[in-house]
Design a protein around this motif. Structure first.
Motif, PDB file in Angstrom:
ATOM      1  N   ARG A  14       0.816  -1.210   0.000  1.00  0.00           N
ATOM      2  CA  ARG A  14       0.000   0.000   0.000  1.00  0.00           C
ATOM      3  C   ARG A  14       0.849   1.258   0.000  1.00  0.00           C
ATOM      4  O   ARG A  14       0.321   2.370  -0.117  1.00  0.00           O
ATOM      5  N   GLY A  15       2.158   1.084   0.140  1.00  0.00           N
ATOM      6  CA  GLY A  15       3.058   2.232   0.139  1.00  0.00           C
ATOM      7  C   GLY A  15       3.481   2.638  -1.264  1.00  0.00           C
ATOM      8  O   GLY A  15       2.920   2.199  -2.264  1.00  0.00           O
ATOM      9  N   GLN A  16       4.501   3.496  -1.321  1.00  0.00           N
ATOM     10  CA  GLN A  16       5.004   3.986  -2.602  1.00  0.00           C
ATOM     11  C   GLN A  16       5.736   2.872  -3.354  1.00  0.00           C
ATOM     12  O   GLN A  16       6.616   2.221  -2.804  1.00  0.00           O
ATOM     13  N   TRP A  17       5.356   2.676  -4.589  1.00  0.00           N
ATOM     14  CA  TRP A  17       6.049   1.705  -5.430  1.00  0.00           C
ATOM     15  C   TRP A  17       7.164   2.391  -6.208  1.00  0.00           C
ATOM     16  O   TRP A  17       7.093   3.583  -6.533  1.00  0.00           O
ATOM     17  N   GLU A  18       8.192   1.607  -6.519  1.00  0.00           N
ATOM     18  CA  GLU A  18       9.259   2.036  -7.407  1.00  0.00           C
ATOM     19  C   GLU A  18       9.284   1.096  -8.613  1.00  0.00           C
ATOM     20  O   GLU A  18       9.003  -0.095  -8.477  1.00  0.00           O
ATOM     21  N   TYR A  19       9.657   1.641  -9.768  1.00  0.00           N
ATOM     22  CA  TYR A  19       9.603   0.886 -11.015  1.00  0.00           C
ATOM     23  C   TYR A  19      10.989   0.827 -11.640  1.00  0.00           C
ATOM     24  O   TYR A  19      11.702   1.835 -11.698  1.00  0.00           O
ATOM     25  N   TRP A  20      11.355  -0.371 -12.101  1.00  0.00           N
ATOM     26  CA  TRP A  20      12.679  -0.559 -12.678  1.00  0.00           C
ATOM     27  C   TRP A  20      12.751   0.107 -14.047  1.00  0.00           C
ATOM     28  O   TRP A  20      11.933  -0.159 -14.927  1.00  0.00           O
ATOM     29  N   THR A  21      13.753   0.990 -14.206  1.00  0.00           N
ATOM     30  CA  THR A  21      13.897   1.779 -15.430  1.00  0.00           C
ATOM     31  C   THR A  21      14.953   1.211 -16.369  1.00  0.00           C
ATOM     32  O   THR A  21      15.152   1.747 -17.458  1.00  0.00           O
TER      33      THR A  21
END
Length: 363
Positions: free
Chosen positions: A227-234
């Motif tokens: 439910r927290g902030q997601w990070e996305y692999w760039t």
């Protein structure tokens, strides 16, 4: 049932080769792969009894408190079973369900009542429905990815993905969700294929489904909190913007798995570079974001096609993934789903629409 022909079945269907082609060398040390008789017998005996679940797909699993295991399913048939091994035409059909395994005892969990069974998890829009992605138990709470679909027209295949959600459900009462929270859904990536705890993070594996091409994407959530902030692999780092997520590779199925393995990461998927492939393949990566290389054939499903065990050209297999709680570095338990392009087959033979289990042994 419909999804597995379009999303799952085509997940076992064609894909074009992505520009970042992967080596074809068989570097994974596969010693053998064979049906897991214990699990297959357990579920076949239960399904054939007609007392609850008689078949479904997805076949995710996670350990839950009390030494039990939770099996997570999407489209589900309930009993009874006809004496000849078929289903009545009015058999209950649900969009999702659970099975709780306690030793060799299986119990189906669904909504509604015994006399009027109903789908377990539903979206707020009563015209839509939910299929279940990966789920993982943390602290007695099931964190369940829920994928919502809606009809787009009058025909059987007129439906589309409209969003992804997180259902948090106490394992002590699986019919009563604590919360139902929207998850990132602003791009064409469905973040539902796999969840994997690695350190302080939950890694989330998603698929950008272009029909004939399916691309792997990776995100992560800190503090094991979806439910927290997601990070996305760039490709070179992490971004908090979903649209920055990059395609890691193609050829994956809508459901797959990425698990720690011998200090590396093992990706197991259907080979969707082939049309309605019977091949379950593995890749290996040094990091949970890949790159995943050394494509290796793990198993060829025997049910597929007119030359398969059913002798039925409409039968296909799809969406394999590992079950880490049942696996080691030397033996990995994998499930895959079986279906038919002809829906009548599922009523004539209850065994078709039922997951299969195999054990892959590594040297």
């Amino acid at each position: 049932m419909q999804r597995r022909t379009l999303l799952g079945g085509v997940a076992g269907a064609a894909a074009l080769t992505f520009a970042g082609a992967r080596p074809a060398s068989a570097a994974l040390p596969v010693a053998s792969a064979a049906p897991n008789a214990a699990l297959n017998n357990l579920f076949n005996t239960y399904g054939n009894s007609g007392v609850g679940w008689t078949g479904a797909d997805s076949t995710y699993s996670t350990s839950i408190p009390g030494g039990k295991r939770l099996w997570i399913y999407s489209d589900t048939f309930l009993g009874p079973v006809n004496p000849g091994g078929g289903r009545p035409l009015d058999t209950p059909f649900l969009r999702n369900s659970f099975i709780v395994q306690n030793g060799n005892s299986l119990t189906t969990v669904y909504g509604g009542t015994a006399s009027a069974p109903d789908t377990l998890l539903k979206p707020s829009n009563p015209d839509n429905w939910c299929w279940l992605g990966a789920g993982i138990c943390i602290g007695g709470v099931l964190n369940q990815i829920v994928v919502e679909f809606a009809k787009t027209g009058p025909e059987q295949w007129d439906f589309a993905w409209v969003g992804t959600h997180l259902a948090r459900i106490p394992t002590a009462n699986l019919t009563q969700p604590i919360s139902f929270t929207p998850l990132p859904s602003s791009t064409e990536v469905t973040w539902a294929a796999w969840l994997q705890i690695i350190g302080n993070y939950i890694y989330i594996y998603g698929v950008e489904d272009k029909g004939v091409s399916k691309y792997l994407h990776v995100a992560r959530a800190a503090d094991r909190n979806l439910r927290g902030q997601w990070e996305y692999w760039t490709g070179g780092g992490w971004s908090t913007t979903e649209s920055d997520s990059v395609r890691i590779m193609d050829g994956v199925s809508n459901e797959h798995s990425v698990t720690p393995w011998r200090g590396k990461y093992l990706l197991i998927t259907q080979d969707t570079t082939e049309l309605f492939s019977a091949k379950i393949v593995g890749y290996v990566g040094n990091n949970p974001t890949g790159p995943f290389t050394d494509k290796t054939l793990l198993y060829t499903t025997p049910e597929t096609g007119v030359l398969g065990t059913y002798g039925n050209g409409n039968v296909y297999t799809y969406n394999p993934h590992a079950h880490p709680e049942l696996s080691t570095n030397n033996k990995v338990v994998v499930s895959y789903n079986v279906n038919s392009l002809n829906g009548d087959d599922l009523y004539e033979d209850v065994t078709i629409y039922r997951g299969r289990f195999i054990t892959v042994n590594f040297s």
